[in-house]
Design an enzyme around this catalytic site. Sequence first.
Site, PDB file in Angstrom:
ATOM      1  N   THR B 186       0.863  -1.176   0.000  1.00 39.64           N
ATOM      2  CA  THR B 186       0.000   0.000   0.000  1.00 39.64           C
ATOM      3  C   THR B 186       0.899   1.225   0.000  1.00 39.64           C
ATOM      4  O   THR B 186       2.004   1.196   0.546  1.00 39.64           O
ATOM      5  CB  THR B 186      -0.891   0.056   1.253  1.00 39.64           C
ATOM      6  OG1 THR B 186      -0.058   0.090   2.407  1.00 39.64           O
ATOM      7  CG2 THR B 186      -1.788  -1.140   1.326  1.00 39.64           C
ATOM      8  N   GLU B 331      -5.851  -4.001   1.085  1.00 40.07           N
ATOM      9  CA  GLU B 331      -6.010  -4.967   2.170  1.00 40.07           C
ATOM     10  C   GLU B 331      -7.217  -5.870   1.968  1.00 40.07           C
ATOM     11  O   GLU B 331      -7.430  -6.815   2.742  1.00 40.07           O
ATOM     12  CB  GLU B 331      -6.140  -4.223   3.521  1.00 40.07           C
ATOM     13  CG  GLU B 331      -4.877  -3.526   3.992  1.00 40.07           C
ATOM     14  CD  GLU B 331      -4.704  -2.104   3.427  1.00 40.07           C
ATOM     15  OE1 GLU B 331      -5.388  -1.786   2.434  1.00 40.07           O
ATOM     16  OE2 GLU B 331      -3.900  -1.347   3.992  1.00 40.07           O
ATOM     17  N   LYS B 439     -13.119  18.475  11.365  1.00 39.76           N
ATOM     18  CA  LYS B 439     -13.859  18.573  12.618  1.00 39.76           C
ATOM     19  C   LYS B 439     -14.034  20.039  12.974  1.00 39.76           C
ATOM     20  O   LYS B 439     -13.119  20.683  13.458  1.00 39.76           O
ATOM     21  CB  LYS B 439     -13.137  17.806  13.723  1.00 39.76           C
ATOM     22  CG  LYS B 439     -13.388  16.303  13.597  1.00 39.76           C
ATOM     23  CD  LYS B 439     -12.255  15.453  14.116  1.00 39.76           C
ATOM     24  CE  LYS B 439     -12.503  13.989  13.731  1.00 39.76           C
ATOM     25  NZ  LYS B 439     -11.290  13.180  13.745  1.00 39.76           N
ATOM     26  N   TRP B 444     -18.720  17.013  12.212  1.00 41.75           N
ATOM     27  CA  TRP B 444     -17.836  16.534  11.159  1.00 41.75           C
ATOM     28  C   TRP B 444     -18.307  17.079   9.808  1.00 41.75           C
ATOM     29  O   TRP B 444     -19.491  17.082   9.509  1.00 41.75           O
ATOM     30  CB  TRP B 444     -17.824  14.998  11.098  1.00 41.75           C
ATOM     31  CG  TRP B 444     -17.111  14.335  12.247  1.00 41.75           C
ATOM     32  CD1 TRP B 444     -16.697  14.937  13.396  1.00 41.75           C
ATOM     33  CD2 TRP B 444     -16.731  12.968  12.334  1.00 41.75           C
ATOM     34  NE1 TRP B 444     -16.068  14.023  14.212  1.00 41.75           N
ATOM     35  CE2 TRP B 444     -16.074  12.795  13.588  1.00 41.75           C
ATOM     36  CE3 TRP B 444     -16.852  11.869  11.495  1.00 41.75           C
ATOM     37  CZ2 TRP B 444     -15.567  11.566  14.008  1.00 41.75           C
ATOM     38  CZ3 TRP B 444     -16.351  10.640  11.919  1.00 41.75           C
ATOM     39  CH2 TRP B 444     -15.707  10.491  13.161  1.00 41.75           C
TER      40      TRP B 444
END
Lengths: 542, 542
Positions: B186, B331, B439, B444
């Site tokens: 990755t 993954e 934030k 959010w």
Amino acid sequence: MFGLMQNQQLLISSLIDFAERHHGEGEIVSRRVEGDIHRTNYKNVAQRSRRVANALDQMKLNFSDRVATLAWNGYRHLELYFGVSGSGRVLHTLNPRLHPDQIVWIADHAEDQVLCFDMSFLPIIQAIHKRCSTIKHFIALCDADKLPEDTGIPGLQSYEAWIGKQSDQYAWPEFDENSASSMCYTSGTTGNPKAALYSHRSTILHAYAVAMPDVMGVSARDCILPVVPMFHVNAWGIPYTAAMTGAKLVFPGPAMDGKSIFDLIESEKVNFAAGVPTVWQMMLAHVQSGNLKFSTLKRTVIGGSACPPAMITAFNDVYGVEVLHAWGMTELSPLGTLCTLKNKHLELPAEEKMKVRLKQGRGIYGVDMKIIDGDGKELPWDGKAYGDLLVKGPWVISQYFKGEGGSPLVDGWFPTGDVATIDPDGFMQITDRSKDVIKSGGEWISSIDVENIAMAHPAVAMAACIGMKHPKWDERPIIAVVKKPGTDVSVAELLAFYEGKTAKWQIPDDVVFVDAIPLGGTGKMQKSKLRELLVDYKLPSA
Amino acid sequence: MFGLMQNQQLLISSLIDFAERHHGEGEIVSRRVEGDIHRTNYKNVAQRSRRVANALDQMKLNFSDRVATLAWNGYRHLELYFGVSGSGRVLHTLNPRLHPDQIVWIADHAEDQVLCFDMSFLPIIQAIHKRCSTIKHFIALCDADKLPEDTGIPGLQSYEAWIGKQSDQYAWPEFDENSASSMCYTSGTTGNPKAALYSHRSTILHAYAVAMPDVMGVSARDCILPVVPMFHVNAWGIPYTAAMTGAKLVFPGPAMDGKSIFDLIESEKVNFAAGVPTVWQMMLAHVQSGNLKFSTLKRTVIGGSACPPAMITAFNDVYGVEVLHAWGMTELSPLGTLCTLKNKHLELPAEEKMKVRLKQGRGIYGVDMKIIDGDGKELPWDGKAYGDLLVKGPWVISQYFKGEGGSPLVDGWFPTGDVATIDPDGFMQITDRSKDVIKSGGEWISSIDVENIAMAHPAVAMAACIGMKHPKWDERPIIAVVKKPGTDVSVAELLAFYEGKTAKWQIPDDVVFVDAIPLGGTGKMQKSKLRELLVDYKLPSA
């Protein structure tokens, strides 16, 4: 070096878990034994399958203990599929079409502990329950208030009372995916019935394969009617694949007549159905006689025995329904091949396309196949050479339950008992059963080819070709025929019908008209029984 | 009690075996580095992958030794996929878009023994080969006569010379399906790159899932163009699924520009393509500017990063190409969800349908998912509650290669680093990366939502939203914008464009025009780099 992926076992419980979480509202519609239409969804089926698991725990059933069913296709049967296997027990689907003596023999052999049955089979259970030596609990698949008081079956409970008192919370156990999940006995034309014992792994891998576009092509947008019984090789794996994809399921219950099936297809907007040729024959007759049309049905998978060409033509050309010929066996979970076309076939003229459609189809990844001659030598894939068909793969049996029949494998391959050709594109065509092929003067005659020609005659309802001993040719074919009601045809006329359709030496020597051809528990012609009926028959040429 | 099914391990070699036997004539078409179009088929690829296996045996490579590639999508790369993994070695696909120093670090970390590279990457190899301490053999993916004499790379062989002297007969070894088959690093926004180490089992299960109609729906009748690179999570598993089904494969090689991709789609009759949004953006620009149409393309899978709504609309409404939004990760092998509609959505008005299509999609059987809040409590699937997305399943990693980064799992679940909602139908929508979410005053703000609005403005080519420290609100969003050539828009105009499209407090505080937004090796925006560029930036409101 091992990969570093999560070690998650392939378990049947994960199918219903997935369906509940991702397709909770997915519909399950059943025509019940009671005659009414019942509606539920994956969320409810999941909850009730956990109640089943709790009920089995309470009965102190051990891991791998067998729980038998004698039931039609319906939601309760589906709950047992997941509740029994999911909790680590083995689901044993008994075939109600067998003789009661056979059912007793099989239940004993399987050592079934519990038997869940549809109320249509109450008379059978009343007749045999005392002889089933291992079964401790009988469950009637009905509401508590539908249970007659005096059945004579000790401790008989209704399914709804049985699971009704259980919690719908249950932690599915985790165990080795190679553990046994379910079993199914083959009818066994010779010797005693023998059981295939499926594993969780083989069931999940088979379910993935069934979903593929080149197999049944199942998605969340499908509405599937499995006419093929859940007591017959897990309804070709459809219940598992449906849960895996969230497809809507429509169960016909005991009403397998043409009208009932057609009405269900129309009212529930079924787009995909699967069954054996005899069922579709009945439905086609209903549709033809009523001049009806299918408004949603797009595809049917037809297997169990070879599909007559006339049926494929009728579905494709008249009704716009694609027929996918399939081939499988109890020993193969059951799917081996499906006749989905390749790109190169799409532009073929109708007649050429039909030649492909008549084959049993291409191999699915997960099943490898080969054809061998009498010496075990592999034969070419040229569409002409025919030999014994052998298969292998993770959803093919390695042996039968309790080692019955010894070790069936030949160098790791399972001999199917079918004789087949495979063409260069990998399309397999069954030419005969090894035991039904007629050996005439050193050449083989396919009994199926002889039958298909007869079946194309307008006066023939059913036809079975068998070989008769012949002093010169060793064997010669004759054809036993059931005439359609209200029609007539003579021996000479039918034999003349063969002219030009096959080689002269492959034309049967005689026609025998019979009232019925013996059928086995799964609707297949029983040629051994037919031979018994014709024990005194003499060939005109002999 | 175990089931009695054949114990056949799920090995990658069986995929190419199957393709050779059942789809030998299935086409593989590649645009080569040389610029020409090369045609081959599964039979030849199978034979040549066995030559690769023999060549690796001759190099005395051990089981699980790593063989690296630095290559575009093409038939030779495909042969390595099967030859390397099939013979028991681990295929390590290096990403050529990384910095040469990173490539050296990764090859060293993986302990690669062999490196096979496309000639376009010869300069990179010349620059780094001395620093790759474990690589013993360099192979140039070209004909023998295309290899320059003085490359300075000791022992460099051409691929064709290397495999040309080998036999095309090879008995694939049988081993545990949990053995490592391939690996992919990755990009790693923080810390060193980490590798997912796939197994044969995870690869085959993923391939089955990819073929399903609710995922990519791959059959023998498909012609697939994987624009997504084979060096990037195995081209989303397409090479494996194609072999499993016999689908035709079309490889673009290094020519990823809009015209080259479009021409290949048209000339090879591609009906299905898969890639990241940036590639489709280029192709759409080409098609729009030339007033062109797709004659065979029916479906595209778009993943890697969120697909802008405008792109879905253009494909669906203007060109009649269905866009399937997908979500996955290195993954996850990589697929986690695909946005195929359910039955209930089919009759929705276009606008409502689009709302569904914008989500990343439904879970595939084999990947379970959940969203949790900061305390680890599972959140409801109501389409509103958002939390950290966790997944598990047999093709999700349990840990990284060599244990890098410690144990990533939380109670058996892999935390994806994405923040998402899941609706009652199971459709997941990424609202942000955990680290990119802004934030502001305890609430959010999704950076993706802010970007999507900007992207809908006709003058905006690319937009990236990041949070800037704010004394009162903790963080406030700003948007960095690359203007389309020949267009203009002011800060005030773009901020006014947000009015009515989102809540007032979610409108960014400022617009910053930049020449380019930093992209990582897989084409994703690198916001950490963007933050570095804007280190001296001050919020107007701060």
